[in-house]
Design an enzyme around this catalytic site. Structure first.
Site, PDB file in Angstrom:
ATOM      1  N   ILE A  18       0.775  -1.262  -0.035  1.00  0.00           N
ATOM      2  CA  ILE A  18      -0.078   0.073   0.088  1.00  0.00           C
ATOM      3  C   ILE A  18       1.094   1.406   0.035  1.00  0.00           C
ATOM      4  CG2 ILE A  18      -1.819   1.357   1.552  1.00  0.00           C
ATOM      5  CD1 ILE A  18      -2.905  -1.538   2.432  1.00  0.00           C
ATOM      6  N   TYR A 150      -3.167  -8.169  16.446  1.00  0.00           N
ATOM      7  CA  TYR A 150      -2.919  -6.924  15.228  1.00  0.00           C
ATOM      8  C   TYR A 150      -4.053  -6.051  15.627  1.00  0.00           C
ATOM      9  CZ  TYR A 150      -3.147  -5.438  10.578  1.00  0.00           C
ATOM     10  OH  TYR A 150      -3.266  -5.032   9.247  1.00  0.00           O
TER      11      TYR A 150
END
Ligand SMILES: NC(=O)c1ccc[n+]([C@@H]2O[C@H](COP(=O)([O-])OP(=O)(O)OC[C@H]3O[C@@H](n4cnc5c(N)ncnc54)[C@H](OP(=O)(O)O)[C@@H]3O)[C@@H](O)[C@H]2O)c1
Length: 251
Positions: A18, A150
């Site tokens: 990204i 996470y």
């Protein structure tokens, strides 16, 4: 007309995925970009691919001594900046009971503490009217098995964006977040899972979001462009989910 003409941007963790796609789009839209990454060879390769409007800094977002020199390293290239995209991150997907202290610390150090101190270093360099974008995840909003550490690390990122949107508003600096759904990037190969496990995980994940596919890194980059450009001039403290998933159905 280019949307970031003359702007200076810093994108962390932009030697792949990204971050790299966003650096490409920002440069196409007229910006000059500093990318960071923890591996010198990968950073060098990405800068080469991005061309003359890109600069590289080798900086490990999980190491405090690296973070504390980031402001100086950026200032040596750009005395001031317009945009920060705090994107560097890792993803670990493991059952809750298998998360040991070292995995917990590594995830929190890079994804949470790293973002916090990156922004503490870089926001003083931001011009009035600047923009900060943080990269979180849709998993913050929905229970997903194996995502405990996470998702927790990214939940803190979303929260930080809200506080900073208020604290930096006096300088007319906007702070927003992007929460991507599943995006095809090298992150899945770095999780320590074998190919079969990755595929099973990926299939499961994409069946739980409305568009039922993986997105491309360029599709997240477009959201980062919107939040970094004047097109979002009255948007702050907000979050764009790039593939909504607050409606996860099952384990
Ligand atoms: N892909 C998805 O499905 C997805 C979904 C939601 C959110 N995200 C978030 O999007 C961000 C970008 O991920 P991606 O999918 O594009 O994965 P990626 O291709 O692995 O990109 C992550 C980038 O961050 C860098 N990085 C990792 N740890 C770092 C550290 N300690 N210091 C500096 N740089 C570091 C990586 O460098 P190395 O090449 O050295 O690892 C890489 O350049 C991450 O924050 C991730 O959590 C991704």
């Amino acid at each position: 007309m280019q949307k970031l003409k003359g702007k200076k941007a810093v994108i962390t963790g932009a030697n792949s995925g990204i971050g790299l796609a966003t650096a490409k789009l920002f440069i196409k839209e007229g910006a000059e970009v500093i990318i960071t990454g923890r591996n010198a060879t990968s950073v060098e390769k990405a800068v080469e691919e991005l061309g003359s409007n890109a600069h590289g800094i080798v900086s490990d977002a999980g190491k405090m001594d690296n973070l504390l020199t980031l402001q100086k390293e950026v200032r040596d290239i750009f005395p001031s900046i317009d945009i920060v995209f705090a994107n560097a991150g890792i993803a670990v997907f493991k059952p809750f009971e298998l998360i040991d202290e070292s995995t917990y610390d590594q995830t929190m150090n890079i994804n949470t503490k790293g973002v916090f101190f990156t922004l503490q270093q870089l926001t003083p360099l931001l011009k009035e009217g600047g923009s900060v974008v943080l990269n979180a995840t849709i998993l913050v909003h929905s229970g997903f098995a194996s995502a405990s550490v996470y998702a927790a690390s990214k939940g803190a990122v979303l929260s930080l964006a809200k506080s900073l949107a208020v604290e930096l508003a006096d300088k007319n600096i906007r702070v927003n977040s992007i929460s991507p759904g599943p995006i095809s990037t090298p992150i899945y190969d770095k999780m320590g899972m074998d190919q079969e496990a990755i595929e099973a995980f990926a299939n499961d994940l994409q069946q739980k979001i409305p568009l039922r596919r993986f997105g491309g890194a360029d599709e997240v980059a477009k959201a980062a462009l919107f939040l970094s450009s004047d097109e979002s001039s009255f948007v702050t403290g907000s979050e764009i989910t790039v593939a909504e998933a607050r409606i996860l159905i099952s384990k």
